[in-house]
Enzyme design. Structure first.
Site, PDB file in Angstrom:
ATOM      1  CG  HIS A  45      -2.168  -0.921   0.799  1.00  0.00           C
ATOM      2  ND1 HIS A  45      -2.178  -2.256   1.087  1.00  0.00           N
ATOM      3  CD2 HIS A  45      -3.300  -0.674   0.105  1.00  0.00           C
ATOM      4  CE1 HIS A  45      -3.283  -2.794   0.611  1.00  0.00           C
ATOM      5  NE2 HIS A  45      -3.989  -1.859   0.013  1.00  0.00           N
ATOM      6  CD  GLU A  64     -10.494  -7.975  -3.311  1.00  0.00           C
ATOM      7  OE1 GLU A  64      -9.454  -7.361  -3.563  1.00  0.00           O
ATOM      8  OE2 GLU A  64     -11.281  -7.624  -2.410  1.00  0.00           O
ATOM      9  CG  ASP A  66      -6.057  -8.732  -2.388  1.00  0.00           C
ATOM     10  OD1 ASP A  66      -4.979  -9.091  -1.889  1.00  0.00           O
ATOM     11  OD2 ASP A  66      -6.757  -7.827  -1.875  1.00  0.00           O
ATOM     12  CB  CYS A 102     -10.802  -0.823  -8.711  1.00  0.00           C
ATOM     13  SG  CYS A 102     -11.070  -2.196  -7.589  1.00  0.00           S
TER      14      CYS A 102
HETATM   15  C1  PEP Z   1      -7.044  -5.171  -5.134  1.00  0.00           C
HETATM   16  O1  PEP Z   1      -6.889  -6.138  -4.393  1.00  0.00           O
HETATM   17  O2  PEP Z   1      -6.730  -5.163  -6.342  1.00  0.00           O
HETATM   18  C2  PEP Z   1      -7.643  -3.922  -4.608  1.00  0.00           C
HETATM   19  C3  PEP Z   1      -8.002  -2.943  -5.413  1.00  0.00           C
HETATM   20  O3  PEP Z   1      -7.773  -3.790  -3.266  1.00  0.00           O
HETATM   21  P1  PEP Z   1      -6.561  -3.521  -2.253  1.00  0.00           P
HETATM   22  O4  PEP Z   1      -5.339  -3.210  -3.086  1.00  0.00           O
HETATM   23  O5  PEP Z   1      -6.965  -2.393  -1.386  1.00  0.00           O
HETATM   24  O6  PEP Z   1      -6.460  -4.822  -1.535  1.00  0.00           O
HETATM   25 MG    MG Z   2      -7.863  -6.199  -2.460  1.00  0.00          MG
END
Ligand code: PEP
Ligand code: MG
Length: 539
Positions: A188, A427, A451, A498
């Site tokens: 992140h 995901e 994910d 996303c």
């Molecule tokens: C993902 O897993 O692609 C996602 C958009 O969620 P995060 O990155 O917050 O787990």
């Molecule tokens: Mg995710």
């Protein structure tokens, strides 16, 4: 000049002084002591030291920002001498024969809780002050120091690693670039760097004594140059200027459609972590918000955010977006996103553990509070909801039931709400394989490729050693994407992406050919993806 290599997670050039992120060990352990009076003396010594530190801060603030803001440090000094506080600490040390760190932390927690319960808004705010002075004294007692960066001007931030709970506390206006020893391309922190549109490197083994030194980060080649000579500095200043010119050219795409040469349109939305990111969404001309990572509201808070607090945040985003779609993802904590007050157990395999929708479906109080806040905010804009980490039809039905329950409650209370689309994140491979059935239950799918790649390739997205194995273009992923979009459309739902892959412009044409309706990317990537869409010809 020291030249170090790392792996780039976002390109660009940053030039500025180095600020090293310091991690203080703030865990307080309870220990028995034999001599309470000596421990009390140790506490008083730490308290006096804390007051001295505050005096220095007071004088600095007085010079730099004036009396009104500087007063805070004086009031903290007074709080340290507050009789209730001091007697509370002494009493715990004497009666429980415990160490001063434990007594201070417990007294601080108790008093902060007391303030937080008060009705008066001013008194409520004092809870944060009590926590602040408590942390200061505990830090001095344990010799840990405070967690954070010591910067007064925009700096290149060097850190061992940064947890999401630490990045939320950073003053982002002071960060020119992230450089970490650990962390992975899909962490992140990397996502945050992309959101902030600043260069970032991981896997850089930097030396200890670099605080304050001048440095250059070159995200394009994955290098940091510490103590650069004048010639290097001036050539990088030129490079930075050129980059700024290129970025200015992209600005010309503002207001233009996301349309291919042969007329195929796609929605380009932005990913955000909180209200403050909306400025860059609007600045970059996104058509909506495709992923509002609502867990950041929880990460930024010291306790469960109330319905009112969440409502205020969601309403603000909906209003700022003025009728454009805002997709709020319900709480997605667990794994790397740890929130202390949830008191989650340590797990052997956190990525496969108690997280996201699994927490919401078992902590219905938390889930309902969030859904009530979202539904109430939906009256003020165009809000949609999506649920993360879905693996079964049963989970989707339970989420929908909770949404219906919330609507019934609001009806009974005569509280208005809007038409809210319900969607899910795809995901997990399980969700992909049953996407034909899931599509009939929801309005839309949004693929979380971060994910999905982790679970499909069996590769921990947090483990930097595996970055080379984390092949986001793996044929298994691309085949899944096609299957998802086809199943969505057959079931009457729309489909978007996303995850970070959505911003990979080398795949933009393929996503368009697959038939995706939407891509949601970091705000800083909107115009670059628009450019890629406009350069594509599908005919
Ligand atoms: C993902 O897993 O692609 C996602 C958009 O969620 P995060 O990155 O917050 O787990
Ligand atoms: Mg995710």
């Amino acid at each position: 000049m020291i030249e170090l290599e790392g792996k780039s997670v976002f390109s660009g050039v940053a030039i500025g002084p180095i600020a090293v992120f310091v991690k203080g060990d703030t865990t307080v352990r309870r220990e028995s002591i034999d001599d309470p009076e000596a421990e009390i003396a140790r506490y008083h010594e730490a308290k006096e030291k804390a007051k001295d530190q505050l005096q220095v801060l007071y004088e600095k603030a007085l010079k730099e920002v004036g009396e009104e803001s500087a007063f805070l440090f004086q009031s903290h000094q007074m709080m340290l001498d507050d009789l209730d506080y001091v007697e509370g600490v002494e009493n715990i040390i004497r009666t429980q024969k415990t160490n001063a760190e434990y007594a201070v932390a417990t007294t601080g927690d108790n008093m902060a809780e007391l303030f937080a319960m008060m009705d008066d808004a001013y008194m409520k705010e004092r809870a944060a002050d009590v926590k602040d002075i408590t942390n200061r004294v505990v830090g001095i007692l344990s010799g840990a120091g405070a967690t954070g960066m010591n910067a007064t001007e925009p700096s290149i931030l060097l850190a061992d690693d940064l947890a999401p709970s630490e990045t939320v506390q950073l003053d982002k206006s002071l960060v020119l670039s992230f450089v970490t020893r650990h962390g992975s391309t899909n962490s992140h922190t990397a996502i945050l760097a992309r959101t902030m549109n600043i260069p970032a490197l991981i896997g850089v083994d930097y030396p200890e004594d670099v605080e304050g030194k001048m440095a250059i980060v070159d995200g394009a080649i994955g290098k940091i140059l510490i103590d650069p000579d004048e010639a290097t500095l001036s050539s990088y200043r030129k490079k930075k200027e050129e980059e700024e010119k290129k970025a200015a050219l992209l600005q010309e795409l503002k207001g233009k459609e996301n349309v291919t040469k042969d007329g195929r349109k796609i929605n380009l939305y932005a990913n955000i972590g909180g209200v403050k990111d909306v400025a860059s969404v609007l600045e970059n001309d996104a058509g909506g918000i495709g992923l509002f990572r609502s867990e950041f509201l929880y990460l930024e808070s010291d306790g469960y955010p109330t319905e009112e607090e969440q409502f205020t945040a969601y309403k603000k985003v909906a209003e700022l977006m003025a009728g454009k779609k805002v997709i709020i993802r319900t709480l997605d904590i667990g794994a790397d996103k740890q929130v202390d007050y949830f008191e989650l157990d340590k797990e052997e395999n956190p990525a496969l553990g108690y997280r996201a929708i699994r927490i919401c479906l078992t902590r219905q109080d938390v889930f309902k509070t969030q859904l009530r806040a979202i539904y109430r905010a939906s009256h003020y804009g165009n809000i949609a909801i999506m649920f993360p980490m879905i693996i079964s039809l049963d989970e989707v039905k339970k989420c929908k039931n909770m949404a219906e329950l919330v609507q019934r409650e609001l009806d009974a209370e005569e509280i208005p709400y809007g038409d809210v689309e319900l969607g899910i994140m795809i995901e997990t491979p399980a969700a992909v394989m049953i996407s034909d059935e899931l599509a009939k239950e929801v309005d839309f799918f949004s693929v979380g490729t971060n994910d999905l790649t982790q679970y499909t390739l069996a590769i921990d997205r947090q483990n930097p050693k595996l970055d080379d194995f984390y092949d986001s273009h793996h044929p298994a992923i691309l085949k899944m994407l096609k299957m998802i979009v086809d199943n969505a459309h057959a079931g009457g739902a729309w489909a978007g992406i996303c995850g970070e892959l959505g911003a990979d412009v080398s795949l933009t044409e393929e996503f368009l050919r697959m038939g995706f309706d939407e891509l949601s990317v970091s705000p800083s990537m909107i115009l670059r993806v628009r450019e890629a869409v406009r350069n594509t010809d599908l005919s």
